[in-house]
Design a protein around this motif. Structure first.
Motif, mmCIF file in Angstrom:
data_model
loop_
_atom_site.group_PDB
_atom_site.id
_atom_site.type_symbol
_atom_site.label_atom_id
_atom_site.label_comp_id
_atom_site.label_asym_id
_atom_site.label_seq_id
_atom_site.Cartn_x
_atom_site.Cartn_y
_atom_site.Cartn_z
ATOM 1 N N GLN A 204 11.884 59.765 33.298
ATOM 2 C CA GLN A 204 13.295 60.105 33.542
ATOM 3 C C GLN A 204 14.066 60.187 32.220
ATOM 4 O O GLN A 204 14.838 61.122 31.990
ATOM 5 C CB GLN A 204 13.931 59.055 34.462
ATOM 6 N N GLU A 205 13.800 59.230 31.350
ATOM 7 C CA GLU A 205 14.488 59.204 30.054
ATOM 8 C C GLU A 205 14.175 60.483 29.258
ATOM 9 O O GLU A 205 15.072 61.109 28.680
ATOM 10 C CB GLU A 205 14.028 57.967 29.283
ATOM 11 N N VAL A 206 12.879 60.861 29.260
ATOM 12 C CA VAL A 206 12.464 62.064 28.526
ATOM 13 C C VAL A 206 13.194 63.290 29.068
ATOM 14 O O VAL A 206 13.750 64.096 28.318
ATOM 15 C CB VAL A 206 10.924 62.261 28.637
ATOM 16 N N ARG A 207 13.239 63.408 30.390
ATOM 17 C CA ARG A 207 13.880 64.579 31.023
ATOM 18 C C ARG A 207 15.394 64.603 30.738
ATOM 19 O O ARG A 207 15.967 65.657 30.467
ATOM 20 C CB ARG A 207 13.607 64.538 32.541
ATOM 21 N N ILE A 208 16.031 63.425 30.793
ATOM 22 C CA ILE A 208 17.482 63.374 30.533
ATOM 23 C C ILE A 208 17.750 63.788 29.076
ATOM 24 O O ILE A 208 18.668 64.569 28.798
ATOM 25 C CB ILE A 208 18.064 61.967 30.825
ATOM 26 N N ASN A 209 16.938 63.290 28.158
ATOM 27 C CA ASN A 209 17.126 63.663 26.751
ATOM 28 C C ASN A 209 16.931 65.151 26.538
ATOM 29 O O ASN A 209 17.661 65.784 25.775
ATOM 30 C CB ASN A 209 16.181 62.875 25.841
ATOM 31 N N GLU A 210 15.932 65.703 27.245
ATOM 32 C CA GLU A 210 15.653 67.131 27.155
ATOM 33 C C GLU A 210 16.877 67.943 27.593
ATOM 34 O O GLU A 210 17.298 68.868 26.908
ATOM 35 C CB GLU A 210 14.524 67.424 28.153
ATOM 36 N N CYS A 211 17.460 67.564 28.726
ATOM 37 C CA CYS A 211 18.574 68.392 29.207
ATOM 38 C C CYS A 211 19.837 68.152 28.384
ATOM 39 O O CYS A 211 20.650 69.044 28.237
ATOM 40 C CB CYS A 211 18.790 68.319 30.712
ATOM 41 N N LYS A 212 19.974 66.942 27.822
ATOM 42 C CA LYS A 212 21.127 66.709 26.925
ATOM 43 C C LYS A 212 21.023 67.602 25.693
ATOM 44 O O LYS A 212 22.001 68.193 25.248
ATOM 45 C CB LYS A 212 21.144 65.239 26.472
ATOM 46 N N ARG A 213 19.780 67.690 25.151
ATOM 47 C CA ARG A 213 19.561 68.538 23.967
ATOM 48 C C ARG A 213 19.866 69.997 24.296
ATOM 49 O O ARG A 213 20.520 70.697 23.532
ATOM 50 C CB ARG A 213 18.117 68.416 23.466
ATOM 51 N N ALA A 214 19.421 70.432 25.493
ATOM 52 C CA ALA A 214 19.654 71.835 25.904
ATOM 53 C C ALA A 214 21.154 72.097 26.033
ATOM 54 O O ALA A 214 21.639 73.159 25.661
ATOM 55 C CB ALA A 214 18.946 72.102 27.216
ATOM 56 N N GLU A 215 21.892 71.109 26.529
ATOM 57 C CA GLU A 215 23.350 71.243 26.683
ATOM 58 C C GLU A 215 24.043 71.410 25.336
ATOM 59 O O GLU A 215 25.006 72.156 25.196
ATOM 60 C CB GLU A 215 23.925 69.982 27.330
ATOM 61 N N ASN A 216 23.541 70.684 24.334
ATOM 62 C CA ASN A 216 24.171 70.705 23.008
ATOM 63 C C ASN A 216 23.824 71.938 22.187
ATOM 64 O O ASN A 216 24.362 72.131 21.105
ATOM 65 C CB ASN A 216 23.784 69.445 22.224
ATOM 66 N N ARG A 217 22.865 72.708 22.682
ATOM 67 C CA ARG A 217 22.434 73.892 21.920
ATOM 68 C C ARG A 217 23.488 74.975 21.903
ATOM 69 O O ARG A 217 24.265 75.134 22.832
ATOM 70 C CB ARG A 217 21.139 74.445 22.520
#
Ligand code: BMP
Length: 217
Positions: A204-217
């Motif tokens: 879950q942590e990995v997936r949340i970090n992934e989507c946070k990074r995508a949001e900041n792009r």
């Protein structure tokens, strides 16, 4: 601590649960365990949980719902009720009673099974706006509904079932606006529920970090 809630619909030993509570801070208990016996409940609520949520999916008149939750006030922090029962003579008095007893209320706004009809949502939203709930149950299998509810209720907690056996991918509900994902069978039916809880909180942590990074792009 992960953004997971353990849906304990089948019993695990208190010692296993105590280990799981290192990764998953919140526990949801429903009828299968309540109907078992109170000494088991006693044992598992002694574990240090952040929140114990009773999933009763209440749907009755005020007096009956209050009599039901009164039996469990010493065991948990929060209670889940249906919202379709409406305000007057039902949720108004229930929410008042829970508030007086320092307990929280969650309302069901969208369920995960196929037969649930989200075209009733505008009515459920109207009810939800009149009741002081801590948060809402919105299915992880309907990410669009999570986005709609998040948009309508910016400061409420959204808890989201349906991850794993029911088809939702871990982390996706959180990436779409939920606060917690509820998981049952994938954990309590696992060969090693402790390892499984640990692995899921990591995933879950990995997936949340992934989507946070995508949001900041
Ligand atoms: P599981 O991860 O085993 O599918 O369990 C999901 C849990 O969430 C169960 O306790 C179920 O009663 C609950 N739940 C659900 O599955 N869908 C809903 O719409 C609302 C729920 O509370």
């Amino acid at each position: 601590m992960s953004n997971l809630i353990l849906a304990l619909d089948k019993e695990l030993s208190p010692s296993v649960l105590s280990e799981i509570s290192k990764y998953i801070g919140k526990l949801k208990i429903g009828y299968p365990l309540i109907l078992r016996n109170f000494s088991y409940l006693d044992a598992i609520i002694k574990i240090h949980w952040e929140e114990v949520i009773f999933d009763l999916k209440l749907a009755d008149i005020d007096n009956t719902m209050i009599l039901i939750v009164s039996k469990l006030l010493n065991y948990g922090d929060s209670f889940i009720s249906h919202s379709f029962i409406g305000v007057e003579g039902a949720l108004d008095k229930l929410s008042e009673f829970l508030k007086q007893n320092n307990k929280n209320l969650y309302l069901v706004l969208s369920m995960s099974h196929k037969g649930w009809n989200d075209s009733f949502y505008p009515y459920l939203r109207e009810v939800a706006r009149k009741i002081e709930a801590k948060g809402f149950v919105v299915s992880a299998t309907k990410l669009n509904m999570i986005r709609v509810v998040r948009d309508d209720f910016k400061d409420k907690i959204i808890i989201s079932p349906g991850v794993g056996v029911q088809g939702a991918n871990i982390g996706d509900a959180i990436c779409n606006g939920a606060d917690y994902e509820i998981i049952g069978r994938v954990i309590y039916d696992a060969k090693d529920p402790i390892e499984q809880a640990k692995m899921l909180s990591h995933m879950q942590e990995v997936r949340i970090n992934e989507c946070k990074r995508a949001e900041n792009r």
